[in-house]
Design a protein around this motif. Structure first.
Motif, PDB file in Angstrom:
ATOM      1  N   THR A  13      16.571  23.093   8.351  1.00 47.17           N
ATOM      2  CA  THR A  13      16.519  22.804   6.867  1.00 47.17           C
ATOM      3  C   THR A  13      17.662  21.461   6.606  1.00 47.17           C
ATOM      4  O   THR A  13      17.052  20.607   5.932  1.00 47.17           O
ATOM      5  N   GLU A  14      18.673  21.931   6.956  1.00 45.48           N
ATOM      6  CA  GLU A  14      19.690  20.872   6.578  1.00 45.48           C
ATOM      7  C   GLU A  14      19.347  19.394   7.370  1.00 45.48           C
ATOM      8  O   GLU A  14      19.477  18.448   6.931  1.00 45.48           O
ATOM      9  N   PHE A  15      18.817  19.791   8.836  1.00 45.12           N
ATOM     10  CA  PHE A  15      18.539  18.347   9.467  1.00 45.12           C
ATOM     11  C   PHE A  15      17.573  17.548   8.814  1.00 45.12           C
ATOM     12  O   PHE A  15      17.652  16.340   8.766  1.00 45.12           O
ATOM     13  N   ASN A  16      16.442  18.108   8.284  1.00 43.64           N
ATOM     14  CA  ASN A  16      15.259  17.482   7.598  1.00 43.64           C
ATOM     15  C   ASN A  16      15.730  16.912   6.500  1.00 43.64           C
ATOM     16  O   ASN A  16      15.414  15.631   6.186  1.00 43.64           O
ATOM     17  N   SER A  17      16.596  17.318   5.497  1.00 42.64           N
ATOM     18  CA  SER A  17      17.008  16.653   4.343  1.00 42.64           C
ATOM     19  C   SER A  17      18.114  15.593   4.734  1.00 42.64           C
ATOM     20  O   SER A  17      17.692  14.463   4.031  1.00 42.64           O
ATOM     21  N   LEU A  18      18.635  15.776   5.776  1.00 38.21           N
ATOM     22  CA  LEU A  18      19.707  14.479   6.091  1.00 38.21           C
ATOM     23  C   LEU A  18      18.641  13.555   6.571  1.00 38.21           C
ATOM     24  O   LEU A  18      19.243  12.335   6.509  1.00 38.21           O
ATOM     25  N   GLU A  77       0.888  -1.180  -0.003  1.00 37.06           N
ATOM     26  CA  GLU A  77      -0.009   0.017  -0.138  1.00 37.06           C
ATOM     27  C   GLU A  77       0.819   1.114  -0.005  1.00 37.06           C
ATOM     28  O   GLU A  77       2.076   1.296   0.176  1.00 37.06           O
ATOM     29  N   ASN A  78       0.268   2.417  -0.311  1.00 37.19           N
ATOM     30  CA  ASN A  78       0.819   3.710  -0.139  1.00 37.19           C
ATOM     31  C   ASN A  78       1.684   3.673   1.261  1.00 37.19           C
ATOM     32  O   ASN A  78       0.985   3.628   2.279  1.00 37.19           O
ATOM     33  N   ALA A  79       2.802   4.173   1.297  1.00 35.51           N
ATOM     34  CA  ALA A  79       3.654   4.402   2.391  1.00 35.51           C
ATOM     35  C   ALA A  79       4.629   5.596   2.353  1.00 35.51           C
ATOM     36  O   ALA A  79       5.578   5.155   1.708  1.00 35.51           O
ATOM     37  N   ARG A  80       4.388   6.583   2.857  1.00 38.17           N
ATOM     38  CA  ARG A  80       5.268   7.965   2.726  1.00 38.17           C
ATOM     39  C   ARG A  80       5.315   8.445   3.884  1.00 38.17           C
ATOM     40  O   ARG A  80       4.047   8.751   4.525  1.00 38.17           O
ATOM     41  N   VAL A  81       6.370   9.440   3.912  1.00 37.70           N
ATOM     42  CA  VAL A  81       6.678  10.352   4.884  1.00 37.70           C
ATOM     43  C   VAL A  81       6.876  11.761   4.252  1.00 37.70           C
ATOM     44  O   VAL A  81       7.907  11.791   3.631  1.00 37.70           O
ATOM     45  N   VAL A  82       6.124  12.525   4.722  1.00 41.87           N
ATOM     46  CA  VAL A  82       6.396  13.991   3.907  1.00 41.87           C
ATOM     47  C   VAL A  82       6.485  14.932   5.092  1.00 41.87           C
ATOM     48  O   VAL A  82       5.831  15.188   5.949  1.00 41.87           O
ATOM     49  N   SER A  83       7.580  15.776   5.153  1.00 41.28           N
ATOM     50  CA  SER A  83       7.992  16.876   6.005  1.00 41.28           C
ATOM     51  C   SER A  83       7.822  18.145   5.178  1.00 41.28           C
ATOM     52  O   SER A  83       8.682  18.372   4.033  1.00 41.28           O
ATOM     53  N   VAL A  84       7.048  19.117   5.305  1.00 43.64           N
ATOM     54  CA  VAL A  84       6.891  20.229   4.733  1.00 43.64           C
ATOM     55  C   VAL A  84       7.649  21.364   5.273  1.00 43.64           C
ATOM     56  O   VAL A  84       7.545  21.718   6.424  1.00 43.64           O
ATOM     57  N   LEU A  85       8.612  21.551   4.760  1.00 44.40           N
ATOM     58  CA  LEU A  85       9.592  22.875   5.152  1.00 44.40           C
ATOM     59  C   LEU A  85      10.011  23.756   4.212  1.00 44.40           C
ATOM     60  O   LEU A  85       9.269  24.566   3.562  1.00 44.40           O
ATOM     61  N   TYR A  98      14.797   2.251   5.060  1.00 44.15           N
ATOM     62  CA  TYR A  98      13.389   1.913   4.965  1.00 44.15           C
ATOM     63  C   TYR A  98      13.137   1.929   3.264  1.00 44.15           C
ATOM     64  O   TYR A  98      12.289   2.701   2.848  1.00 44.15           O
ATOM     65  N   PRO A  99      13.679   1.222   2.545  1.00 43.95           N
ATOM     66  CA  PRO A  99      13.841   0.969   1.171  1.00 43.95           C
ATOM     67  C   PRO A  99      12.226   1.136   0.393  1.00 43.95           C
ATOM     68  O   PRO A  99      12.009   1.419  -0.788  1.00 43.95           O
ATOM     69  N   LYS A 100      11.369   0.595   1.344  1.00 42.11           N
ATOM     70  CA  LYS A 100       9.876   0.420   0.487  1.00 42.11           C
ATOM     71  C   LYS A 100       9.266   1.577   0.836  1.00 42.11           C
ATOM     72  O   LYS A 100       7.933   1.392   0.500  1.00 42.11           O
ATOM     73  N   ILE A 101       9.737   2.757   1.546  1.00 43.00           N
ATOM     74  CA  ILE A 101       8.873   3.818   2.031  1.00 43.00           C
ATOM     75  C   ILE A 101       9.413   4.834   1.236  1.00 43.00           C
ATOM     76  O   ILE A 101      10.606   5.395   0.946  1.00 43.00           O
ATOM     77  N   GLY A 102       8.586   6.025   0.731  1.00 42.26           N
ATOM     78  CA  GLY A 102       8.966   7.351   0.271  1.00 42.26           C
ATOM     79  C   GLY A 102       9.240   8.155   1.527  1.00 42.26           C
ATOM     80  O   GLY A 102       8.172   8.358   2.044  1.00 42.26           O
ATOM     81  N   PHE A 103      10.246   8.907   1.280  1.00 40.29           N
ATOM     82  CA  PHE A 103      10.512  10.136   2.281  1.00 40.29           C
ATOM     83  C   PHE A 103      10.651  11.384   1.288  1.00 40.29           C
ATOM     84  O   PHE A 103      11.464  11.308   0.577  1.00 40.29           O
ATOM     85  N   LEU A 104      10.025  12.366   1.995  1.00 36.02           N
ATOM     86  CA  LEU A 104      10.110  13.767   1.047  1.00 36.02           C
ATOM     87  C   LEU A 104      10.429  14.765   1.960  1.00 36.02           C
ATOM     88  O   LEU A 104       9.793  14.856   3.208  1.00 36.02           O
ATOM     89  N   HIS A 105      11.219  15.723   1.813  1.00 37.55           N
ATOM     90  CA  HIS A 105      11.309  16.857   2.536  1.00 37.55           C
ATOM     91  C   HIS A 105      10.874  17.878   1.158  1.00 37.55           C
ATOM     92  O   HIS A 105      11.519  18.255   0.067  1.00 37.55           O
ATOM     93  N   ALA A 106       9.570  18.735   1.277  1.00 40.02           N
ATOM     94  CA  ALA A 106       8.907  19.361   0.068  1.00 40.02           C
ATOM     95  C   ALA A 106       8.883  20.752   0.828  1.00 40.02           C
ATOM     96  O   ALA A 106       8.293  21.125   1.690  1.00 40.02           O
ATOM     97  N   GLY A 107       9.066  21.798  -0.293  1.00 44.23           N
ATOM     98  CA  GLY A 107       8.858  23.267  -0.194  1.00 44.23           C
ATOM     99  C   GLY A 107       7.294  23.302  -0.786  1.00 44.23           C
ATOM    100  O   GLY A 107       7.029  22.923  -1.712  1.00 44.23           O
ATOM    101  N   PRO A 108       6.819  24.448  -0.165  1.00 48.90           N
ATOM    102  CA  PRO A 108       5.432  24.512  -0.545  1.00 48.90           C
ATOM    103  C   PRO A 108       5.436  26.036  -1.654  1.00 48.90           C
ATOM    104  O   PRO A 108       4.177  25.951  -2.076  1.00 48.90           O
ATOM    105  N   GLY A 109       6.587  26.424  -1.737  1.00 46.20           N
ATOM    106  CA  GLY A 109       6.308  27.728  -2.602  1.00 46.20           C
ATOM    107  C   GLY A 109       5.408  28.898  -1.852  1.00 46.20           C
ATOM    108  O   GLY A 109       5.572  28.826  -0.462  1.00 46.20           O
ATOM    109  N   ILE A 110       5.242  30.067  -2.387  1.00 46.10           N
ATOM    110  CA  ILE A 110       4.543  30.720  -1.709  1.00 46.10           C
ATOM    111  C   ILE A 110       2.890  30.342  -1.703  1.00 46.10           C
ATOM    112  O   ILE A 110       2.200  30.254  -2.620  1.00 46.10           O
ATOM    113  N   VAL A 111       2.244  30.306  -0.295  1.00 49.40           N
ATOM    114  CA  VAL A 111       0.936  29.637  -0.182  1.00 49.40           C
ATOM    115  C   VAL A 111       0.257  30.763   0.848  1.00 49.40           C
ATOM    116  O   VAL A 111       0.865  31.006   1.730  1.00 49.40           O
ATOM    117  N   ASN A 112      -0.813  31.065   0.489  1.00 48.66           N
ATOM    118  CA  ASN A 112      -1.714  31.927   1.306  1.00 48.66           C
ATOM    119  C   ASN A 112      -2.103  31.424   2.370  1.00 48.66           C
ATOM    120  O   ASN A 112      -3.443  31.034   2.560  1.00 48.66           O
TER     121      ASN A 112
END
Length: 317
Positions: free
Chosen positions: A198-203, A161-169, A212-226
């Motif tokens: 910021t560096e710590f999240n990417s590391l 099944e879908n298995a992901r970790v997303v940190s928005v920063l 955990y090679p079966k899981i997707g890990f993301l450090h994602a930027g939002p751009g400009i959001v209101n």
């Protein structure tokens, strides 16, 4: 840049693809930490919209907002099981308390979405556990929840099944950190603190994706959001940045785009991804510059574990 129309199309397609996996007996579980406003709130709405049988945890500090969001989630999709959990993610003990709740109630977690935060111009402000609150909300508290709940995310991955970790920063500002003062007790500034978390999240994203090679890990930027993240800034700063809101993405559109990387698109199903608000990969640049080395990953994670232990020792007194 992937267009919003393409994102919407792919998100709708993903709903059809998981229809046999997401059932009343096997709901799709999403944990949204820091979701009482803005990006987290609207991504949770998209999660309810596109998931046939969602079970959603909303975590934040604002009870009224949490209850309002839970009610709206159930109107978006009557099959939604949603609950609000009041916790302060500047405290490691609170991160543990919430994680224990999920561990007791769930057998798996499909999405762990982390977007707690606030904007403030104040200097170092320590929590009762001795951690600067900006670093705690943007890094330590987030990754304590990740560490605790990863066994449940792995269970989802094992079931294909879908298995992901997303940190928005704020990926894009990675770079050298002060190796002799990782928690910035002695060299604190707004520039330094933003660089460190910021560096710590990417590391962490790169490190855990290897473990955990079966899981997707993301450090994602939002751009400009209101969103309302700047509500704690002084009035004169809010006035100065107001013109930029004319170019900002609507929160509901941002929610669609974050659902796309969190579940809709198969491109992020496994591996580590450091991406900006246009889905552009930044990982290669920072790998080439030496900011994501295995040695750095382990050094910073050892420091992180030490901070967890020190914080919990203080909270237990």
């Amino acid at each position: 840049m992937t267009s919003l129309s393409a994102v919407l199309k792919r998100n709708a397609q993903s709903a059809q693809e998981i229809v046999t996996l997401s059932t009343a007996a096997n709901p799709t579980v999403g944990v949204f930490v820091g979701a009482t406003s803005g990006i987290g709130e609207n991504t949770a709405y998209a999660f309810a919209k596109y998931t046939p049988y969602p079970r959603i945890y909303i975590v934040g500090r604002n009870v009224d907002a949490g209850n309002r969001i839970v009610a709206k989630l159930q109107t978006i999709n009557p099959n939604t099981q949603a609950t609000f959990h009041r916790h302060d993610m500047t405290l490691i003990s609170q991160a543990d308390a919430f994680s224990q709740t999920v561990l007791e109630q769930e057998k798996k977690v499909n999405l762990l979405f982390l977007s707690p935060g606030f904007l403030a111009l104040s200097g170092r402000t320590e929590s009762a556990e001795g951690i600067d609150t900006k670093m705690a909300i943007n890094y330590y508290g987030r990754w304590r929840v990740v560490e605790k709940l990863l066994p449940l995310v792995e269970k989802a991955a094992e079931s294909e099944e879908n298995a992901r970790v997303v940190s928005v920063l704020a990926p894009g500002t990675e770079g050298p950190v002060n190796m002799n003062d990782l928690d910035l007790k002695h060299n604190y500034s707004l520039f330094n603190v933003n660089r460190h978390f910021t560096e710590f999240n990417s590391l962490a994203v790169v490190r855990f994706a290897q473990l955990y090679p079966k899981i997707g890990f993301l450090h994602a930027g939002p751009g400009i959001v209101n969103t309302g993240i700047g509500r704690e800034l002084p009035w004169y700063v809010r006035v100065a940045v107001k013109p930029f809101t004319f170019f900002a993405t609507r929160p509901q559109d941002s929610g669609e785009r974050f659902f796309y990387i969190a579940q809709g698109s198969p491109d992020y199903r496994t591996g580590s991804h450091i991406i900006d608000g246009n889905f552009k990969s930044l990982k290669e640049k920072f790998t080439e510059r030496g900011y994501l080395t295995p040695q750095l990953q382990e050094t910073v994670w050892k420091h992180t574990e030490d901070m967890f232990n020190e914080a919990l020792a203080k909270s237990s007194k």
